[in-house]
Scaffold this active site. Structure first.
Site, PDB file in Angstrom:
ATOM      1  CB  SER A  67      -0.235   4.667  15.753  1.00 24.37           C
ATOM      2  OG  SER A  67       0.002   3.272  15.739  1.00 24.37           O
ATOM      3  CE1 TYR A 101       0.570   4.673  10.221  1.00 23.40           C
ATOM      4  CE2 TYR A 101       1.267   3.157  11.958  1.00 23.40           C
ATOM      5  CZ  TYR A 101       0.308   3.985  11.397  1.00 23.40           C
ATOM      6  OH  TYR A 101      -0.913   4.136  12.016  1.00 23.40           O
TER       7      TYR A 101
HETATM    8  O1  NJP Z   1      -7.680   3.724   7.746  1.00 19.92           O
HETATM    9  P1  NJP Z   1      -8.603   3.694   6.425  1.00 19.92           P
HETATM   10  P2  NJP Z   1      -8.062   3.864   9.298  1.00 19.92           P
HETATM   11  N1  NJP Z   1      -6.497  13.679   2.887  1.00 19.92           N
HETATM   12  O2  NJP Z   1      -7.662   3.455   5.309  1.00 19.92           O
HETATM   13  C1  NJP Z   1      -8.586   9.275   4.408  1.00 19.92           C
HETATM   14  C2  NJP Z   1      -4.656   5.314  12.419  1.00 19.92           C
HETATM   15  N2  NJP Z   1      -4.415   3.943  12.888  1.00 19.92           N
HETATM   16  O3  NJP Z   1      -9.441   4.281   9.476  1.00 19.92           O
HETATM   17  O4  NJP Z   1      -8.932   9.984   1.155  1.00 19.92           O
HETATM   18  C3  NJP Z   1      -7.707  13.431   3.380  1.00 19.92           C
HETATM   19  O5  NJP Z   1      -9.750   2.746   6.617  1.00 19.92           O
HETATM   20  C4  NJP Z   1      -9.249   8.174   3.573  1.00 19.92           C
HETATM   21  O6  NJP Z   1     -10.208   8.658   2.680  1.00 19.92           O
HETATM   22  P3  NJP Z   1      -9.934   8.919   1.105  1.00 19.92           P
HETATM   23  C5  NJP Z   1      -4.098   5.604  11.048  1.00 19.92           C
HETATM   24  O7  NJP Z   1      -2.724   5.895  11.062  1.00 19.92           O
HETATM   25  C6  NJP Z   1      -5.023   2.870  12.306  1.00 19.92           C
HETATM   26  O8  NJP Z   1      -7.589   2.651   9.993  1.00 19.92           O
HETATM   27  O9  NJP Z   1     -11.223   9.375   0.583  1.00 19.92           O
HETATM   28  N3  NJP Z   1      -8.122  12.221   3.745  1.00 19.92           N
HETATM   29  C7  NJP Z   1     -10.010   7.407   4.639  1.00 19.92           C
HETATM   30  O10 NJP Z   1     -11.238   8.034   4.923  1.00 19.92           O
HETATM   31  C8  NJP Z   1      -4.939   6.819  10.659  1.00 19.92           C
HETATM   32  O11 NJP Z   1      -4.354   8.004  11.137  1.00 19.92           O
HETATM   33  C9  NJP Z   1      -4.758   1.575  12.769  1.00 19.92           C
HETATM   34  O12 NJP Z   1      -9.441   7.634   0.550  1.00 19.92           O
HETATM   35  C10 NJP Z   1      -7.274  11.197   3.573  1.00 19.92           C
HETATM   36  C11 NJP Z   1      -9.140   7.523   5.855  1.00 19.92           C
HETATM   37  O13 NJP Z   1      -8.237   8.609   5.632  1.00 19.92           O
HETATM   38  C12 NJP Z   1      -6.271   6.582  11.374  1.00 19.92           C
HETATM   39  O14 NJP Z   1      -6.041   5.535  12.310  1.00 19.92           O
HETATM   40  C13 NJP Z   1      -3.870   1.404  13.817  1.00 19.92           C
HETATM   41  C14 NJP Z   1      -5.992  11.376   3.046  1.00 19.92           C
HETATM   42  C15 NJP Z   1      -8.325   6.251   6.104  1.00 19.92           C
HETATM   43  O15 NJP Z   1      -9.188   5.178   6.344  1.00 19.92           O
HETATM   44  C16 NJP Z   1      -7.418   6.173  10.468  1.00 19.92           C
HETATM   45  O16 NJP Z   1      -7.041   5.040   9.703  1.00 19.92           O
HETATM   46  C17 NJP Z   1      -3.257   2.500  14.376  1.00 19.92           C
HETATM   47  C18 NJP Z   1      -5.623  12.679   2.702  1.00 19.92           C
HETATM   48  N4  NJP Z   1      -4.409  12.953   2.185  1.00 19.92           N
HETATM   49  C19 NJP Z   1      -3.535   3.759  13.922  1.00 19.92           C
HETATM   50  N5  NJP Z   1      -5.379  10.170   2.976  1.00 19.92           N
HETATM   51  C20 NJP Z   1      -5.392   0.365  12.184  1.00 19.92           C
HETATM   52  N6  NJP Z   1      -6.381   0.499  11.308  1.00 19.92           N
HETATM   53  O17 NJP Z   1      -4.985  -0.768  12.567  1.00 19.92           O
HETATM   54  C21 NJP Z   1      -6.238   9.270   3.457  1.00 19.92           C
HETATM   55  O18 NJP Z   1      -2.383   2.305  15.372  1.00 19.92           O
HETATM   56  N7  NJP Z   1      -7.405   9.873   3.813  1.00 19.92           N
END
Ligand code: NJP
Length: 235
Positions: A135, A148
């Site tokens: 991030s 975070y």
């Molecule tokens: O978030 P979201 P993003 N084990 O909620 C999965 C970083 N980031 O795409 O588990 C396995 O739409 C979850 O799937 P499910 C952020 O920190 C973002 O934005 O099936 N999987 C979903 O596919 C993160 O590292 C922003 O519910 C797990 C996915 O993760 C990355 O981008 C800004 C899990 C999350 O999809 C992707 O986030 C920034 C687990 N324990 C950094 N827990 C931003 N969006 O603004 C969750 O600076 N998932």
């Protein structure tokens, strides 16, 4: 260049991870996709030929099984994208110990476990790329996001150290540090009008493709990207 290579992507069921999966599929990569909910299997139906696993990135046994199955099926691992992550944004005194622990489990321990799991195979190959979606707040701080932000600073430290450690094996480790991206992150919904000018998940996915397809002699340490409308401290 990525054609025929093998990638594991965590958090691929929606948001940035889903866009990364589509972008890597377009490059002709063989995909192993991980999500913690059964939604991941729907993605597998869209991306023919991919393998999907419902697994928690913080669970070492589950991640080791995914890696073992990947090697058994495809014979190698060229790319790991540690993308899965969660966000909690609130004042520090309203942040619970449970929230703090879970953030560190998913965002930090998950990256550690995934990285640790693929390294023996990548060392054997003497090649591989590990990209962590960290991030912009792994580089500067914001109010009301202390837990975070702390996890993403930890990820930067971890990735930088591992990059030095595995460089002699021909393994490249880097981070992609986006600002605000329109996804489902932190209980949001993708496509809300107020997020129209934020980065798209596809923008981050293109950065992953760039980093992964750099020539073998080159390491792209870090890519930072922001939407033009976002203001942030210059460090
Ligand atoms: O978030 P979201 P993003 N084990 O909620 C999965 C970083 N980031 O795409 O588990 C396995 O739409 C979850 O799937 P499910 C952020 O920190 C973002 O934005 O099936 N999987 C979903 O596919 C993160 O590292 C922003 O519910 C797990 C996915 O993760 C990355 O981008 C800004 C899990 C999350 O999809 C992707 O986030 C920034 C687990 N324990 C950094 N827990 C931003 N969006 O603004 C969750 O600076 N998932």
């Amino acid at each position: 260049m990525l054609q025929g290579q093998v990638a594991i992507v965590t958090g691929a069921s929606r948001g940035i991870g889903l866009a990364i999966a589509h972008a890597l599929a377009k490059q002709g990569m063989k995909l192993v996709l991980i999500g913690s909910s059964s939604d991941i299997h729907r993605v597998g139906e869209q991306l023919k030929g991919s393998k999907t696993f419902q697994a928690d990135v913080c669970n070492e046994q589950q991640m080791n099984e995914v890696v073992a199955e990947t090697v058994a099926t495809f014979g190698r691992i060229d790319l790991l994208v540690n993308n899965a992550g969660i966000g909690v944004f609130k004042p520090v005194e309203e942040t619970t110990v449970e929230e703090w622990k879970r953030l560190f489990e998913v965002n930090v321990q998950g990256v550690f476990i995934g990285t640790k799991a693929v390294l023996p195979q990548m060392k054997k190959q003497r090649s591989g790329t590990i990209i962590t979606v960290s991030s912009d707040v792994g580089r500067y701080t914001i109010a009301n996001g202390s837990a975070y932000t702390a996890t993403k600073y930890a990820v930067q430290g971890f990735s930088g150290s591992v990059a030095q450690e595995v460089r002699p094996y021909g393994i490249r480790v880097g981070t992609i540090n986006p600002g605000m991206v329109d996804t489902y992150f932190a209980n949001s919904t993708q496509g809300l009008p107020e997020k129209a000018e934020w980065l798209k998940a596809e923008d981050v996915a293109e950065a992953v493709v760039y980093m992964a397809s750099a020539p073998k002699h080159m390491l792209v340490d870090e890519i930072v990207l922001h939407p033009l409308i976002q203001t942030y401290p210059v460090v």
